[in-house]
Design a protein around this motif. Structure first.
Motif: not given
Lengths: 105, 105, 105, 105
Positions: C88-91, D1-8
């Motif tokens: 998901s990070s890549a997508r 998931m927290r980092a993934f969410t905040e980056e976006r």
């Protein structure tokens, strides 16, 4: 749905548990359509266009599997719904619950 | 459902996302009734008695929230279901899919 | 969960479809806790008290059935989650999707 | 998931109700993978190949949204699961429930 099923010889797949999984799948697709929309504008956004079309398709799928499941379980769905609604009307008198969401706990 | 809702001033709670959560809740209660039953005898066990009664109540709850959601989204549920079934009939010709469950992937 | 199951001789009930129905039931219970709450205050209301307690129990039930299902399917759940998150990070590159919810259609 | 969410900048979409709808969507996708398989061979069919891969992806999605929801609700998911399992162990003594599925009604 019964005729559609029998013409394809699909009754063999329609045991209750499989149909409930199919129902779960369709409710899941419906949920995905709305999950990231703001709560207060979701209804308006779905009143026309692509989302209206897609929501109609998913609601239809839920109804079709629900009707099929009722058939397999020998349940009169309309009668069951009328009885349930009458029960809820008695259980939640309008005066007592006015403006208050019933809590589930 | 519209009358039931308005008499209780509950329309304020019935945005699409909340109603889909309510639908999820009712499908979940339905799933719990059948989860541990053997697949092949589940239908027979539900043809009478307590399970028949309970399944009818849960199917009713699913239908009631579905009808309410269709109302909020301004969708003609019966029309949507007929259109969807016609589409599936065309997409899955009886001769081609006879006895074969369509795969989801 | 494996030990808990084997001590009770419940593995016979834990085929994948039954476990997915159980998972559906627990997600349904979780949905019911939040269905009528205002979207913008739901998180705050759940930060303590009865709702915090109940939400924790339902999240736990979802996790327990998920872990059990992974065991039955011979899936390394942590490894699968790390791989999915990397995908998901890549997508969804952070720059491209910043502040925009990905649409499901 | 927290980092993934905040980056976006996606935290704005992650109120509890939206995340529970996302969880519902993923459980629905999982259900669709298994809905028409025979109950007794479903586990074997999912032990390798395409279904094993797809099931792993859907289990991963369920876990990722579950972890994110726990974060938003300030719930220690592992601690909640251990507490729940301890409670179930006490509530269902192995001797008393041996070989019997607990009934939901």
């Amino acid at each position: 749905m019964r005729a559609f099923t029998e013409e394809r010889d699909w009754a063999q797949f329609h045991d209750p548990k499989s149909l409930i999984l199919a129902l779960t799948g369709e409710v899941g697709e419906l949920a995905e359509l709305f999950q990231w929309l703001p709560a207060d504008t979701a209804a308006n956004r779905a009143h026309e266009g692509h989302l209206h079309q897609r929501a109609g398709e998913e609601l239809a799928d839920v109804l079709l599997y629900l009707v099929r499941l009722a058939d397999v379980l020998n349940i009169d769905l309309a009668e069951a719904a009328h009885r349930k609604l009458a029960g809820s009307s008695a259980r939640f008198p309008a005066q007592e619950v006015h403006g208050q969401a019933p809590e589930k706990s």
